[in-house]
Write a protein that holds these residues in place. Structure first.
Motif, PDB file in Angstrom:
ATOM      1  N   VAL A   4      24.539   6.613  28.064  1.00 16.50           N
ATOM      2  CA  VAL A   4      23.095   6.487  27.843  1.00 16.50           C
ATOM      3  C   VAL A   4      22.525   7.766  27.242  1.00 16.50           C
ATOM      4  CG1 VAL A   4      22.867   4.908  29.818  1.00 16.50           C
ATOM      5  CG2 VAL A   4      22.437   7.361  30.146  1.00 16.50           C
ATOM      6  N   VAL A   5      21.353   7.613  26.670  1.00 16.08           N
ATOM      7  CA  VAL A   5      20.525   8.756  26.301  1.00 16.08           C
ATOM      8  C   VAL A   5      19.135   8.471  26.845  1.00 16.08           C
ATOM      9  CG1 VAL A   5      20.094   7.760  23.993  1.00 16.08           C
ATOM     10  CG2 VAL A   5      19.548  10.160  24.459  1.00 16.08           C
ATOM     11  N   ALA A   6      18.597   9.425  27.586  1.00 17.21           N
ATOM     12  CA  ALA A   6      17.265   9.264  28.168  1.00 17.21           C
ATOM     13  C   ALA A   6      16.289  10.221  27.501  1.00 17.21           C
ATOM     14  CB  ALA A   6      17.309   9.531  29.674  1.00 17.21           C
ATOM     15  N   MET A   7      15.138   9.694  27.129  1.00 19.44           N
ATOM     16  CA  MET A   7      14.034  10.548  26.714  1.00 19.44           C
ATOM     17  C   MET A   7      13.262  10.911  27.973  1.00 19.44           C
ATOM     18  SD  MET A   7      12.427   8.896  23.248  1.00 19.44           S
ATOM     19  CE  MET A   7      11.137  10.168  23.237  1.00 19.44           C
ATOM     20  N   GLN A   8      13.425  12.137  28.415  1.00 20.70           N
ATOM     21  CA  GLN A   8      12.728  12.595  29.615  1.00 20.70           C
ATOM     22  C   GLN A   8      11.374  13.148  29.167  1.00 20.70           C
ATOM     23  OE1 GLN A   8      14.950  15.434  31.949  1.00 20.70           O
ATOM     24  NE2 GLN A   8      14.229  14.553  33.855  1.00 20.70           N
TER      25      GLN A   8
END
Length: 270
Positions: free
Chosen positions: A73-77
């Motif tokens: 996954v890649v999360a935009m925090q």
């Protein structure tokens, strides 16, 4: 756009070994989900070429890569908002980047005000449709056919099959969920009671200041979308109390356990 995307994606690919399958866009007070990512690699927005920088409290401002429930996954925090002064194209630029990196599904989250009088602060709402009420559209301008069609269909902006999956997961894990229509406004001022009455009349169940631009661009790019709102407060006039961002953050903190539980279990099923 094409040159910028190339520069951004090259930088990110040189900074991480993760090849994300799923993207997570985490709204106000909901960034804690990124802390659960395993083998994570963090890239602050300020280091990424052509990337905007988040200026809102509760938004950490970084991309987090790694593994969550067996999925890369890649999360935009932290996300970007039209009210911060960015253009719609800048607000949605990260979605373009996710697509170029191979992401095929995104889970978009937000903190929202409850319009539906049956809702309560702390509720989670699965977004079944939206009303984009920002007076601007991220697809305005010359269209690049390589990125998507000139006139993208929005009749199923939130993928029906994935919505059914979320409902199944919520039921199996005994996580209460509302179901409704999300309406977006520019902000940054909260809505007036009269505006909330108008929104309820035209079919909105919750209101916020984000999400719909990213969802429009995701559909344009062929990315399947799941949308989930955390109802952090009741909208103006519903409970006859004043609104403030602190309440939004406090309620998101209270709801974080069931929110995280839901997302984790959904990821396990994707």
């Amino acid at each position: 756009m094409r040159e910028k995307l190339t520069g951004t994606v090259e930088y990110i690919k040189n900074s991480t070994n993760t090849k994300p399958q799923v993207g997570l866009i985490l709204g106000s007070g909901l960034g804690m989900l990124a802390d659960l990512i395993e083998d994570k690699e963090e890239i602050p927005y300020g280091e990424i070429p052509h990337f905007p920088v988040s200026t809102v409290a509760g938004h950490k401002g970084q991309l987090v890569f790694g593994t969550l429930r067996g999925k890369q996954v890649v999360a935009m925090q932290g996300r970007f908002h039209f009210y911060e002064g960015y253009t719609m194209q800048e607000v949605t630029y990260p979605v373009r980047v996710l697509k170029e990196m191979g992401v095929e599904k995104i889970i978009v989250t937000n903190a929202a005000g409850g319009i539906n009088i049956d809702f309560r602060p702390g509720d989670l709402m699965l977004i079944k449709d939206h009303i984009h009420y920002m007076g601007n559209n991220p697809l305005i301008g010359k269209n690049d056919e390589e990125l998507g069609p000139r006139f993208p269909d929005m009749s199923e902006a939130y993928n029906k099959e994935l919505r059914e999956l979320v409902k199944k997961v919520a039921l199996e894990n005994k996580i209460p969920m509302q179901d409704g229509v999300y309406m977006s406004c520019t902000g940054p001022s909260y809505e007036t009671p009269a505006e909330i009455r108008f929104m309820r009349t035209i079919g909105a169940d919750a209101v916020g200041m984000s999400t719909t631009p990213e969802v429009i661009v995701a559909n344009h790019a062929g990315i399947k979308v799941i949308g989930i709102s955390c109802i952090t407060n009741m909208a103006a006039g519903v409970l006859n109390k004043k609104l403030d961002h602190g309440e939004v953050m406090e309620t998101a903190e209270i709801a974080k356990e069931k929110f995280s539980n839901l997302i984790l279990n959904v990821l396990g099923e994707l």
